[in-house]
Design an enzyme around this catalytic site. Structure first.
Site, PDB file in Angstrom:
ATOM      1  N   ASN A   3       0.975  -1.227   0.000  1.00  0.00           N
ATOM      2  CA  ASN A   3      -0.114   0.083  -0.005  1.00  0.00           C
ATOM      3  C   ASN A   3       0.919   1.248  -0.099  1.00  0.00           C
ATOM      4  O   ASN A   3       2.164   1.410   0.626  1.00  0.00           O
ATOM      5  CB  ASN A   3      -1.031   0.030   1.192  1.00  0.00           C
ATOM      6  CG  ASN A   3      -0.439  -0.269   2.518  1.00  0.00           C
ATOM      7  OD1 ASN A   3       0.560  -0.910   2.561  1.00  0.00           O
ATOM      8  ND2 ASN A   3      -0.965   0.288   3.635  1.00  0.00           N
ATOM      9  N   ILE A   4       0.383   2.275  -0.656  1.00  0.00           N
ATOM     10  CA  ILE A   4       0.885   3.572  -0.876  1.00  0.00           C
ATOM     11  C   ILE A   4       0.162   4.679  -0.347  1.00  0.00           C
ATOM     12  O   ILE A   4      -0.945   4.796  -1.245  1.00  0.00           O
ATOM     13  CB  ILE A   4       1.427   3.664  -2.283  1.00  0.00           C
ATOM     14  CG1 ILE A   4       2.637   2.454  -2.511  1.00  0.00           C
ATOM     15  CG2 ILE A   4       2.390   4.994  -2.381  1.00  0.00           C
ATOM     16  CD1 ILE A   4       2.720   2.618  -4.226  1.00  0.00           C
ATOM     17  N   GLU A   5       0.449   5.262   0.664  1.00  0.00           N
ATOM     18  CA  GLU A   5      -0.433   6.408   0.928  1.00  0.00           C
ATOM     19  C   GLU A   5      -0.375   7.617   0.560  1.00  0.00           C
ATOM     20  O   GLU A   5       0.934   7.892   0.232  1.00  0.00           O
ATOM     21  CB  GLU A   5      -0.577   6.356   2.646  1.00  0.00           C
ATOM     22  CG  GLU A   5      -1.315   5.187   3.169  1.00  0.00           C
ATOM     23  CD  GLU A   5      -1.107   5.208   4.822  1.00  0.00           C
ATOM     24  OE1 GLU A   5      -1.602   4.272   5.173  1.00  0.00           O
ATOM     25  OE2 GLU A   5      -0.408   5.888   5.438  1.00  0.00           O
ATOM     26  N   GLU A  46      -3.107  -4.952  -2.935  1.00  0.00           N
ATOM     27  CA  GLU A  46      -3.772  -5.717  -3.843  1.00  0.00           C
ATOM     28  C   GLU A  46      -3.747  -4.982  -5.336  1.00  0.00           C
ATOM     29  O   GLU A  46      -3.390  -5.633  -6.397  1.00  0.00           O
ATOM     30  CB  GLU A  46      -4.883  -6.135  -3.740  1.00  0.00           C
ATOM     31  CG  GLU A  46      -5.067  -6.782  -2.227  1.00  0.00           C
ATOM     32  CD  GLU A  46      -5.557  -5.726  -1.099  1.00  0.00           C
ATOM     33  OE1 GLU A  46      -6.295  -6.160  -0.209  1.00  0.00           O
ATOM     34  OE2 GLU A  46      -5.157  -4.726  -1.178  1.00  0.00           O
TER      35      GLU A  46
END
Length: 140
Positions: A45-47, A58
Site C-alpha cells: 500500500n502507498i498512502e 492488492e
C-alpha cells in the site's frame, strides 16, 4: 493451490510490506498475485495526504501484472499486522472480479491464514459480461 505455493505467496507478500509507504496510518499491507503462468507480482500500500490518491497493496500487485501483459490469475495473497487475517475491501474485490481472480489467501503476521473464493467475499461482484444492475429473483 498447493501448500508450498500458498506459503511462498504469503512470504513474498510479507516481504512486500517492507516497501509500504504508510506515513499516515502506519499500517503496512503486502500482496502477492500469482499469474496463471506461474509468475509472482507483489504490491504494497502507498498512502498519500489526499486519501483518494492512496492505493491498496492488492491494486499495486494486480496493476504490475496487468502492465506486464498478464490477464489470467490463479490467486492472490494479502497480509497485514492485524489480529485476524486481513480482508480485502469491496473495491479490491471488484478489481479481482474484473480479472476473475477466484482464490484469495488472507493472512496476518501471526501465521493465521484463511483461504476463500471471491464469490464468498463478494457474491454479487460485477461479471465481465452482463448488466450488474440486473439480478435474478433466485439470487435473493
Amino acid at each position: 493451490m498447493n501448500t508450498e505455493i500458498v506459503d511462498t505467496m504469503v512470504r513474498v507478500a510479507m516481504q512486500a510490506m517492507d516497501n509500504a509507504y504508510v506515513p499516515y496510518s502506519k499500517a503496512a499491507i503486502g500482496a502477492c498475485v500469482l499469474a496463471s503462468d506461474g509468475t509472482f507480482y507483489t504490491g504494497c500500500n502507498i498512502e498519500n495526504a489526499i486519501p483518494r490518491l492512496s492505493v491498496f497493496a492488492e491494486e499495486v500487485a494486480m496493476y504490475r501484472a496487468i502492465a506486464d501483459g498478464k490477464r489470467e490469475f490463479d490467486g492472490i495473497a494479502v497480509i497485514a499486522d492485524t489480529e485476524k487475517p486481513f480482508i480485502p475491501n469491496g473495491a479490491v474485490c471488484q478489481l479481482l472480479a474484473e480479472f476473475n481472480v477466484q482464490e484469495i489467501i488472507m493472512a496476518n503476521m501471526h501465521g493465521v491464514l484463511k483461504t476463500v473464493t471471491l464469490d464468498e467475499l463478494m457474491p454479487y461482484a460485477r461479471e465481465l459480461i452482463g448488466n450488474p444492475m440486473q439480478l435474478d429473483e433466485e439470487d435473493f
